[in-house]
Design a protein around this motif. Structure first.
Motif, mmCIF file in Angstrom:
data_model
loop_
_atom_site.group_PDB
_atom_site.id
_atom_site.type_symbol
_atom_site.label_atom_id
_atom_site.label_comp_id
_atom_site.label_asym_id
_atom_site.label_seq_id
_atom_site.Cartn_x
_atom_site.Cartn_y
_atom_site.Cartn_z
ATOM 1 N N ARG A 92 50.317 26.713 21.930
ATOM 2 C CA ARG A 92 51.353 27.251 21.053
ATOM 3 C C ARG A 92 50.887 28.509 20.329
ATOM 4 N NH1 ARG A 92 56.033 25.124 19.537
ATOM 5 N NH2 ARG A 92 55.406 23.049 20.233
ATOM 6 N N LEU A 93 49.624 28.535 19.916
ATOM 7 C CA LEU A 93 49.099 29.726 19.252
ATOM 8 C C LEU A 93 49.223 30.951 20.150
ATOM 9 C CD1 LEU A 93 45.848 28.365 17.561
ATOM 10 C CD2 LEU A 93 47.938 29.098 16.417
ATOM 11 N N VAL A 94 48.900 30.779 21.411
ATOM 12 C CA VAL A 94 48.993 31.895 22.349
ATOM 13 C C VAL A 94 50.445 32.267 22.596
ATOM 14 C CG1 VAL A 94 48.438 32.674 24.673
ATOM 15 C CG2 VAL A 94 46.817 31.237 23.446
ATOM 16 N N ALA A 95 51.263 31.270 22.851
ATOM 17 C CA ALA A 95 52.668 31.524 23.187
ATOM 18 C C ALA A 95 53.409 32.222 22.053
ATOM 19 C CB ALA A 95 53.360 30.207 23.536
ATOM 20 N N GLU A 96 53.085 31.890 20.821
ATOM 21 C CA GLU A 96 53.834 32.433 19.690
ATOM 22 C C GLU A 96 53.303 33.774 19.193
ATOM 23 O OE1 GLU A 96 53.960 29.415 16.672
ATOM 24 O OE2 GLU A 96 55.506 28.256 17.731
ATOM 25 N N HIS A 120 62.913 34.820 21.335
ATOM 26 C CA HIS A 120 63.146 36.174 20.845
ATOM 27 C C HIS A 120 62.047 37.143 21.252
ATOM 28 C CE1 HIS A 120 60.413 34.554 17.739
ATOM 29 N NE2 HIS A 120 60.054 35.810 17.540
ATOM 30 N N ARG A 121 60.951 36.627 21.820
ATOM 31 C CA ARG A 121 59.857 37.495 22.232
ATOM 32 C C ARG A 121 59.972 37.796 23.716
ATOM 33 N NH1 ARG A 121 54.032 37.171 20.048
ATOM 34 N NH2 ARG A 121 54.382 39.308 20.716
ATOM 35 N N PRO A 122 59.469 38.950 24.158
ATOM 36 C CA PRO A 122 59.490 39.238 25.598
ATOM 37 C C PRO A 122 58.607 38.254 26.349
ATOM 38 C CG PRO A 122 58.174 40.864 24.418
ATOM 39 C CD PRO A 122 58.866 40.040 23.373
ATOM 40 N N PRO A 123 58.764 38.156 27.653
ATOM 41 C CA PRO A 123 57.922 37.223 28.413
ATOM 42 C C PRO A 123 56.441 37.466 28.163
ATOM 43 C CG PRO A 123 59.685 38.070 29.792
ATOM 44 C CD PRO A 123 59.738 38.854 28.509
ATOM 45 N N LEU A 124 55.688 36.388 28.160
ATOM 46 C CA LEU A 124 54.239 36.466 27.992
ATOM 47 C C LEU A 124 53.622 36.968 29.287
ATOM 48 C CD1 LEU A 124 51.766 35.747 26.167
ATOM 49 C CD2 LEU A 124 51.815 33.466 27.208
ATOM 50 N N VAL A 153 53.085 29.541 38.991
ATOM 51 C CA VAL A 153 53.197 30.246 37.715
ATOM 52 C C VAL A 153 54.284 31.310 37.780
ATOM 53 C CG1 VAL A 153 51.991 31.778 36.107
ATOM 54 C CG2 VAL A 153 50.810 29.777 37.037
ATOM 55 N N ALA A 154 54.402 31.983 38.913
ATOM 56 C CA ALA A 154 55.368 33.073 39.045
ATOM 57 C C ALA A 154 56.806 32.617 38.841
ATOM 58 C CB ALA A 154 55.228 33.722 40.416
ATOM 59 N N LEU A 155 57.070 31.325 39.034
ATOM 60 C CA LEU A 155 58.441 30.813 38.933
ATOM 61 C C LEU A 155 58.775 30.284 37.542
ATOM 62 C CD1 LEU A 155 58.709 28.946 42.362
ATOM 63 C CD2 LEU A 155 59.589 31.218 41.751
ATOM 64 N N LEU A 156 57.793 30.258 36.642
ATOM 65 C CA LEU A 156 58.049 29.701 35.310
ATOM 66 C C LEU A 156 58.803 30.702 34.438
ATOM 67 C CD1 LEU A 156 54.599 27.992 34.620
ATOM 68 C CD2 LEU A 156 56.771 26.856 35.137
ATOM 69 N N PRO A 157 59.805 30.222 33.690
ATOM 70 C CA PRO A 157 60.514 31.131 32.777
ATOM 71 C C PRO A 157 59.649 31.510 31.586
ATOM 72 C CG PRO A 157 61.273 28.877 32.482
ATOM 73 C CD PRO A 157 60.345 28.864 33.668
ATOM 74 N N ARG A 158 59.965 32.634 30.971
ATOM 75 C CA ARG A 158 59.308 33.148 29.774
ATOM 76 C C ARG A 158 57.880 33.621 30.028
ATOM 77 N NH1 ARG A 158 62.376 35.160 27.350
ATOM 78 N NH2 ARG A 158 61.151 35.144 25.445
ATOM 79 N N LEU A 159 57.449 33.618 31.302
ATOM 80 C CA LEU A 159 56.153 34.181 31.683
ATOM 81 C C LEU A 159 56.384 35.270 32.712
ATOM 82 C CD1 LEU A 159 53.918 30.991 32.251
ATOM 83 C CD2 LEU A 159 54.366 32.206 30.105
ATOM 84 N N ARG A 160 55.457 36.253 32.740
ATOM 85 C CA ARG A 160 55.478 37.283 33.781
ATOM 86 C C ARG A 160 54.079 37.356 34.384
ATOM 87 N NH1 ARG A 160 57.103 41.702 31.001
ATOM 88 N NH2 ARG A 160 59.294 41.469 31.578
ATOM 89 N N LEU A 161 53.958 36.929 35.629
ATOM 90 C CA LEU A 161 52.646 36.934 36.277
ATOM 91 C C LEU A 161 52.264 38.365 36.631
ATOM 92 C CD1 LEU A 161 50.253 35.400 37.401
ATOM 93 C CD2 LEU A 161 51.530 35.100 39.548
ATOM 94 N N ARG A 162 51.153 38.840 36.066
ATOM 95 C CA ARG A 162 50.762 40.238 36.218
ATOM 96 C C ARG A 162 49.569 40.451 37.150
ATOM 97 N NH1 ARG A 162 52.787 43.865 32.529
ATOM 98 N NH2 ARG A 162 51.817 45.335 33.973
#
Length: 247
Positions: A92-96, A120-124, A153-162
């Motif tokens: 949660r610390l990382v996500a927030e 409200h935050r852009p994808p992590l 991981v690429a299919l999870l919402p709110r994340l962007r695999l870079r």
């Protein structure tokens, strides 16, 4: 210019020389200043010297600095990278609070980051940590496991695999450093060529630190994580700062 400012310029000069030596544009490599164990005042000095992206290993310490430095963001937001291990109950610390996390090596961790990323935050921005050289003390998936984890991981919402991140064991010379980083680049190319769904932004290789950034850049690194080269030598606490999370 402060000592930290001089150090940053010195690291940028190293990046530029390494890029020139291998025919790359210096703008293709970004500096992440690793500020773990240094206080907010040291980070402010780096910000005054033009540095905007910072890496933190200790999550609670990092969150405290993020809060303390909100006032300096008038010139544009700072960018905070989690580059330390992330236990599942600390996500949660990382996500927030963070913008990037380089050390995802389990699907469970990625799923929790996805669930806990505020809407409200852009994808992590996420990198998968790979233990390319099989170092016994290093975290990360094996190269053989990387494709399956990337697919999930690429299919999870709110994340962007870079991309991929690696921290190989120290190597004695440039050739040995380059050989390990080149393995990471080869794996990166394999994953990108796989054309997996959700990997349109797969463009990042987080490789190289103070001692081996030249070899990492020659191998294709796009993010170098430099701590002592920017802030100087550090004194570690007897134990890491406590990590807290409210799940």
């Amino acid at each position: 210019m402060t000592t930290i400012g001089n150090n940053i310029q010195g690291v940028l000069d190293r990046i530029a020389r390494a890029c020139a030596a291998c025919g790359r544009d210096p703008s293709s490599v970004r500096l992440i200043a690793v500020s773990k164990t240094f206080d907010a005042g040291a980070v402010r000095e780096a910000v005054r010297a033009g540095q905007r992206a910072f890496g933190e290993n200790y999550l609670q310490e990092g969150v405290q600095k993020i809060a303390a430095l909100q006032a300096v963001e008038a010139a544009g937001p700072l960018e905070w990278h989690c580059i330390g291990p992330v236990q599942s109950n600390k996500t949660r610390l990382v996500a927030e609070h963070f913008d990037w996390v380089h050390t995802v090596d389990r699907l469970k961790t990625a799923e929790r980051l996805s669930q806990q990323r505020p809407p409200h935050r852009p994808p992590l921005e996420v990198c998968i940590q790979v233990n390319v050289d099989g170092g016994p003390t290093k975290a990360g998936v094996t190269p053989a496991q990387a494709l399956e984890l990337a697919r999930d991981v690429a299919l999870l919402p709110r994340l962007r695999l870079r991309g991929l991140m690696g921290i190989p064991d120290p190597a004695p010379d440039f050739a040995a450093q380059y050989a390990v980083h080149a393995q990471a680049r080869s794996l990166f190319n394999q994953l990108r060529a796989a054309g997996l769904e959700g990997m349109d932004d797969f463009d990042t290789l987080s490789l190289g630190m103070t001692a081996d950034l030249e070899a990492a850049i020659h191998a294709g690194s796009t993010l170098v994580r430099v701590g002592s080269g920017v802030f100087g030598g550090r004194s570690y606490p007897l134990s890491p700062p406590p990590l807290t999370d409210s799940v």
